[in-house]
Design an enzyme around this catalytic site. Structure first.
Site, PDB file in Angstrom:
ATOM      1  N   SER A   1     -27.729 -13.551 -44.377  1.00  0.00           N
ATOM      2  CA  SER A   1     -27.452 -12.123 -44.296  1.00  0.00           C
ATOM      3  C   SER A   1     -27.532 -11.533 -45.691  1.00  0.00           C
ATOM      4  O   SER A   1     -26.707 -11.840 -46.555  1.00  0.00           O
ATOM      5  CB  SER A   1     -26.050 -11.890 -43.723  1.00  0.00           C
ATOM      6  OG  SER A   1     -25.645 -10.564 -44.017  1.00  0.00           O
TER       7      SER A   1
ATOM      8  N   MET B   1     -20.444 -11.904 -32.245  1.00  0.00           N
ATOM      9  CA  MET B   1     -19.713 -11.603 -33.480  1.00  0.00           C
ATOM     10  C   MET B   1     -18.479 -12.500 -33.560  1.00  0.00           C
ATOM     11  O   MET B   1     -17.644 -12.494 -32.655  1.00  0.00           O
ATOM     12  CB  MET B   1     -19.278 -10.131 -33.504  1.00  0.00           C
ATOM     13  CG  MET B   1     -20.425  -9.131 -33.613  1.00  0.00           C
ATOM     14  SD  MET B   1     -21.593  -9.473 -34.936  1.00  0.00           S
ATOM     15  CE  MET B   1     -20.527  -9.360 -36.389  1.00  0.00           C
TER      16      MET B   1
ATOM     17  N   ASP C   1     -28.146  -6.365 -42.006  1.00  0.00           N
ATOM     18  CA  ASP C   1     -27.003  -5.704 -41.374  1.00  0.00           C
ATOM     19  C   ASP C   1     -27.038  -4.206 -41.615  1.00  0.00           C
ATOM     20  O   ASP C   1     -26.792  -3.732 -42.719  1.00  0.00           O
ATOM     21  CB  ASP C   1     -25.698  -6.279 -41.938  1.00  0.00           C
ATOM     22  CG  ASP C   1     -25.426  -7.663 -41.369  1.00  0.00           C
ATOM     23  OD1 ASP C   1     -25.459  -7.803 -40.134  1.00  0.00           O
ATOM     24  OD2 ASP C   1     -25.190  -8.594 -42.161  1.00  0.00           O
TER      25      ASP C   1
ATOM     26  N   ASP D   1     -22.320 -14.746 -35.909  1.00  0.00           N
ATOM     27  CA  ASP D   1     -22.356 -13.908 -37.104  1.00  0.00           C
ATOM     28  C   ASP D   1     -20.945 -13.573 -37.561  1.00  0.00           C
ATOM     29  O   ASP D   1     -20.197 -12.901 -36.852  1.00  0.00           O
ATOM     30  CB  ASP D   1     -23.137 -12.627 -36.756  1.00  0.00           C
ATOM     31  CG  ASP D   1     -23.382 -11.730 -37.951  1.00  0.00           C
ATOM     32  OD1 ASP D   1     -22.976 -12.079 -39.067  1.00  0.00           O
ATOM     33  OD2 ASP D   1     -23.996 -10.658 -37.737  1.00  0.00           O
TER      34      ASP D   1
ATOM     35  N   GLY E   1     -18.209 -15.085 -40.977  1.00  0.00           N
ATOM     36  CA  GLY E   1     -17.306 -16.165 -41.391  1.00  0.00           C
ATOM     37  C   GLY E   1     -17.877 -17.563 -41.194  1.00  0.00           C
ATOM     38  O   GLY E   1     -17.130 -18.532 -41.112  1.00  0.00           O
TER      39      GLY E   1
ATOM     40  N   HIS F   1     -29.816  -6.329 -37.340  1.00  0.00           N
ATOM     41  CA  HIS F   1     -28.571  -6.208 -36.570  1.00  0.00           C
ATOM     42  C   HIS F   1     -28.068  -4.776 -36.729  1.00  0.00           C
ATOM     43  O   HIS F   1     -27.553  -4.399 -37.772  1.00  0.00           O
ATOM     44  CB  HIS F   1     -27.579  -7.244 -37.144  1.00  0.00           C
ATOM     45  CG  HIS F   1     -26.222  -7.190 -36.521  1.00  0.00           C
ATOM     46  ND1 HIS F   1     -25.131  -7.874 -37.044  1.00  0.00           N
ATOM     47  CD2 HIS F   1     -25.737  -6.552 -35.416  1.00  0.00           C
ATOM     48  CE1 HIS F   1     -24.069  -7.663 -36.296  1.00  0.00           C
ATOM     49  NE2 HIS F   1     -24.410  -6.862 -35.311  1.00  0.00           N
TER      50      HIS F   1
ATOM     51  N   HIS G   1     -31.532 -11.956 -42.068  1.00  0.00           N
ATOM     52  CA  HIS G   1     -30.670 -11.089 -41.250  1.00  0.00           C
ATOM     53  C   HIS G   1     -30.324  -9.816 -42.043  1.00  0.00           C
ATOM     54  O   HIS G   1     -29.841  -9.890 -43.174  1.00  0.00           O
ATOM     55  CB  HIS G   1     -29.404 -11.879 -40.910  1.00  0.00           C
ATOM     56  CG  HIS G   1     -28.468 -11.201 -39.973  1.00  0.00           C
ATOM     57  ND1 HIS G   1     -28.623 -11.252 -38.596  1.00  0.00           N
ATOM     58  CD2 HIS G   1     -27.345 -10.474 -40.194  1.00  0.00           C
ATOM     59  CE1 HIS G   1     -27.629 -10.593 -38.023  1.00  0.00           C
ATOM     60  NE2 HIS G   1     -26.844 -10.092 -38.970  1.00  0.00           N
TER      61      HIS G   1
ATOM     62  N   GLY H   1     -23.706 -15.132 -44.729  1.00  0.00           N
ATOM     63  CA  GLY H   1     -23.765 -14.212 -45.866  1.00  0.00           C
ATOM     64  C   GLY H   1     -23.102 -14.791 -47.091  1.00  0.00           C
ATOM     65  O   GLY H   1     -23.740 -15.444 -47.918  1.00  0.00           O
TER      66      GLY H   1
ATOM     67  N   MET I   1     -25.453  -0.632 -40.980  1.00  0.00           N
ATOM     68  CA  MET I   1     -24.166  -0.018 -40.591  1.00  0.00           C
ATOM     69  C   MET I   1     -24.204   1.479 -40.872  1.00  0.00           C
ATOM     70  O   MET I   1     -24.760   1.910 -41.875  1.00  0.00           O
ATOM     71  CB  MET I   1     -23.029  -0.655 -41.394  1.00  0.00           C
ATOM     72  CG  MET I   1     -22.968  -2.166 -41.287  1.00  0.00           C
ATOM     73  SD  MET I   1     -21.474  -2.820 -42.066  1.00  0.00           S
ATOM     74  CE  MET I   1     -21.866  -4.586 -42.058  1.00  0.00           C
TER      75      MET I   1
ATOM     76  N   MET J   1     -25.602  -2.107 -36.299  1.00  0.00           N
ATOM     77  CA  MET J   1     -24.205  -1.751 -36.022  1.00  0.00           C
ATOM     78  C   MET J   1     -24.108  -0.241 -36.145  1.00  0.00           C
ATOM     79  O   MET J   1     -23.480   0.300 -37.065  1.00  0.00           O
ATOM     80  CB  MET J   1     -23.286  -2.472 -37.018  1.00  0.00           C
ATOM     81  CG  MET J   1     -23.153  -3.955 -36.711  1.00  0.00           C
ATOM     82  SD  MET J   1     -22.524  -4.912 -38.107  1.00  0.00           S
ATOM     83  CE  MET J   1     -24.047  -5.222 -38.975  1.00  0.00           C
TER      84      MET J   1
ATOM     85  N   GLY K   1     -18.562  -5.032 -39.724  1.00  0.00           N
ATOM     86  CA  GLY K   1     -18.297  -3.991 -40.718  1.00  0.00           C
ATOM     87  C   GLY K   1     -18.348  -4.475 -42.151  1.00  0.00           C
ATOM     88  O   GLY K   1     -18.704  -3.720 -43.047  1.00  0.00           O
TER      89      GLY K   1
HETATM   90  C1  DX5 Z   1     -20.639  -8.357 -40.390  1.00  0.00           C
HETATM   91  C2  DX5 Z   1     -22.125  -8.670 -40.486  1.00  0.00           C
HETATM   92  C3  DX5 Z   1     -22.428 -10.047 -40.918  1.00  0.00           C
HETATM   93  C4  DX5 Z   1     -21.952 -10.404 -42.278  1.00  0.00           C
HETATM   94  C5  DX5 Z   1     -21.731 -11.887 -42.341  1.00  0.00           C
HETATM   95  O1  DX5 Z   1     -20.480  -7.089 -39.869  1.00  0.00           O
HETATM   96  O2  DX5 Z   1     -22.732  -8.482 -39.244  1.00  0.00           O
HETATM   97  O3  DX5 Z   1     -23.809 -10.350 -40.795  1.00  0.00           O
HETATM   98  O4  DX5 Z   1     -22.839 -10.023 -43.289  1.00  0.00           O
HETATM   99  O5  DX5 Z   1     -21.197 -12.147 -43.572  1.00  0.00           O
HETATM  100  P1  DX5 Z   1     -20.302 -13.407 -43.882  1.00  0.00           P
HETATM  101  O6  DX5 Z   1     -21.168 -14.610 -43.655  1.00  0.00           O
HETATM  102  O7  DX5 Z   1     -19.946 -13.214 -45.308  1.00  0.00           O
HETATM  103  O8  DX5 Z   1     -19.125 -13.375 -42.956  1.00  0.00           O
HETATM  104 ZN    ZN Z   2     -24.928  -9.239 -38.849  1.00  0.00          ZN
END
Ligand code: DX5
Ligand code: ZN
Length: 225
Positions: free
Chosen positions: A11, A140, A38, A176, A178, A69, A36, A198, A40, A71, A145
């Site tokens: 990510s 998720m 993200d 996706d 943690g 992705h 990936h 990420g 937002m 969001m 976020g």
């Molecule tokens: C959260 C995103 C994830 C995020 C994952 O809203 O969708 O893709 O970047 O990041 P890590 O791996 O740091 O949890």
């Molecule tokens: Zn994501």
């Protein structure tokens, strides 16, 4: 179901944006499978990140599929822009799409793989009618976020349940949030076959190469149960 190959989707939310192209190239060099992205909007989630412009730049930096992705609320009117920018896969949120069937058909008509992301509170069964239309389910494992949040253990049961629902359908099960060397094995054992990563990959403490090596070691020989 057996999974021939666990795929890693870095990510770029956690990347150093002053050298985004370089960081994407590093991911590609160490065997990342997808990139990936993200997106937002400050409405569906509290944060604002990037849009088609960054997807277009990422597209010029790599030949890897861009896994976008979304969001965002009301994604329909932006799908074409993301596809034009080079998205190969587009996932929208179940919670943001009142006409999900139409949205998914629109993504496919643009030539992209279509996915649905579900938040931690959304039950797996909400996907039952739409499953045949999907190329990927994005579970998720944190509340969307922000990067760098703690994996929610309670999502493991849902991953297992979705793996069962998928059965023999050709659908990727992507997780996706943690995902790191501590949590990767458990999600793979539960049935995930694409890991979005990420902050565990883009870290101040080690290179992308070392992060990738540790992750791959963590999931080596893990099989879904
Ligand atoms: C959260 C995103 C994830 C995020 C994952 O809203 O969708 O893709 O970047 O990041 P890590 O791996 O740091 O949890
Ligand atoms: Zn994501």
């Amino acid at each position: 179901m057996t999974h021939a190959h666990i795929r890693i989707a870095p990510s770029i939310l956690a990347a150093d944006f002053t050298r985004l192209g370089e960081q994407i190239a590093e991911c590609e060099a160490v065997g990342a499978d997808w990139i990936h992205v993200d997106v937002m909007d400050g409405r569906f989630v509290p944060n604002i990140t990037m849009g088609p412009l960054v997807v277009e730049a990422a597209h010029r930096a790599t030949r890897l599929p861009l896994d976008v992705h979304l969001m965002i609320v009301e994604p329909d009117h932006l799908l074409d822009s993301f596809a034009q920018a080079g998205a190969r896969r587009i996932s929208v949120h179940w919670e943001a799409c009142p006409n999900l069937d139409r949205t998914l058909r629109q993504i496919k008509a643009l030539g992209c793989a279509a996915g649905v992301a579900i938040n931690p509170h959304t039950p797996a069964l909400m996907l039952s009618e739409i499953l045949p239309l999907l190329d990927v389910v994005l579970v998720m494992t944190v509340n969307p976020g922000f990067g760098g949040q703690t994996f929610i253990e309670g999502t493991l049961a849902k991953i297992r349940q979705i793996r069962t629902m998928i059965g023999a359908l050709p659908i990727d099960l992507e997780v996706d949030g943690g995902i790191n060397v501590e949590t990767a094995a458990s999600v793979v054992e539960a049935g995930a076959d694409v890991l979005v990563v990420g902050s565990a990959l883009f870290s101040q403490h080690h290179s992308v190469a070392v992060g990738m090596e540790r992750l791959k070691a963590a999931v080596a020989n893990k099989k879904p149960v």
